[in-house]
Scaffold this motif. Structure first.
Motif, PDB file in Angstrom:
ATOM      1  N   ASP A 183      40.607  16.250  69.306  1.00 23.34           N
ATOM      2  CA  ASP A 183      40.749  15.648  70.327  1.00 23.34           C
ATOM      3  C   ASP A 183      41.502  16.431  71.497  1.00 23.34           C
ATOM      4  OD1 ASP A 183      42.815  14.279  69.513  1.00 23.34           O
ATOM      5  OD2 ASP A 183      42.343  12.741  69.871  1.00 23.34           O
ATOM      6  N   THR A 184      41.796  17.724  71.181  1.00 16.68           N
ATOM      7  CA  THR A 184      42.983  18.653  71.690  1.00 16.68           C
ATOM      8  C   THR A 184      42.056  18.792  73.869  1.00 16.68           C
ATOM      9  OG1 THR A 184      43.702  21.033  72.402  1.00 16.68           O
ATOM     10  CG2 THR A 184      41.514  20.438  71.532  1.00 16.68           C
ATOM     11  N   LYS A 185      43.330  18.683  74.468  1.00 17.00           N
ATOM     12  CA  LYS A 185      42.490  18.241  76.118  1.00 17.00           C
ATOM     13  C   LYS A 185      42.700  20.663  76.399  1.00 17.00           C
ATOM     14  CE  LYS A 185      42.953  14.155  76.174  1.00 17.00           C
ATOM     15  NZ  LYS A 185      40.928  13.793  76.189  1.00 17.00           N
TER      16      LYS A 185
END
Length: 218
Positions: A61-63
């Motif tokens: 779920d990296t930004k």
């Protein structure tokens, strides 16, 4: 252009993706991390950059910007549109605003905008050389970054060595040859090497545990 929207879902092992700051990477693994300091309840991507040794670890779920690379058809369609793509011209020559303008383009990994940056930077270089002026080092630095990012993605999408991308463009898009100043369709002298060069590189395993990086040198 980016029609395959895995952006809201999971990438799969073996898939090639663009990962911000690294360019084209292969997903080597998807799963929990055994590294200390990582959240054992989360899933992580282990990424292998195509342009250097080492790996990158990032939460699923990296930004950080992460998207699929172009498909072969998307890459060919992009090349066909190259002669019509406009240059990216900054509104200001203020060093601060110019840097922000270039940084925004190269970190977006937007192929159209990077092509526009390449086109405008090469034309400014030619104008400077023709008029006896100094070539902008900032232009050259971001030109190299845009070329590396764009040609790296096209090489991966077309399954070509990166040095074969420009010859491929020139073979498959004859309409671009009408402009003798266009860098995509006419030969350019190579850039001078960056200070340090490849010989200064050290082999490392690089884990980026967002937001803090860790390195293990071999």
């Amino acid at each position: 252009m980016y029609t395959r929207k895995e952006l809201n879902g999971m990438f799969t092992e073996g898939q090639l993706v663009i990962y911000g700051g690294e360019g084209v990477c292969r997903i080597a693994a998807v799963g929990p991390s055994s590294l200390s300091g990582t959240d054992k309840t989360k899933l992580y991507y282990t990424l292998t950059p195509l342009t250097r040794s080492g790996t990158v670890l990032t939460p699923v779920d990296t930004k950080v910007l992460m998207r699929p690379i172009l498909s072969r058809q998307e890459a060919e369609d992009f090349i066909a549109q190259l002669p019509q793509l406009p240059p990216e011209e900054p509104e200001s020559r203020s060093m601060r605003l110019l840097k922000e303008f270039y940084q925004q383009i190269v970190t977006s990994y937007d192929c159209r905008r990077m092509a526009g940056l390449i086109r405008s930077a090469v034309r400014r270089r030619k104008h400077a050389l023709r008029t006896g002026r100094k070539v902008s080092q900032m232009d050259e630095r971001y030109l190299r970054r845009a070329e590396n990012a764009l040609y790296g993605e096209l090489a991966a999408a077309l399954d070509l060595p990166e040095e074969e991308v420009l010859p491929y463009i020139r073979r498959t898009c004859p309409s671009g040859r009408n402009d003798p100043a266009d860098p995509f369709f006419h030969m350019e002298k190579p850039h001078p090497p960056d200070a340090g060069g490849a010989s200064s590189m050290r082999l490392c395993v690089f884990y980026r545990i967002w937001p803090s990086p860790r390195m293990m040198y071999l």
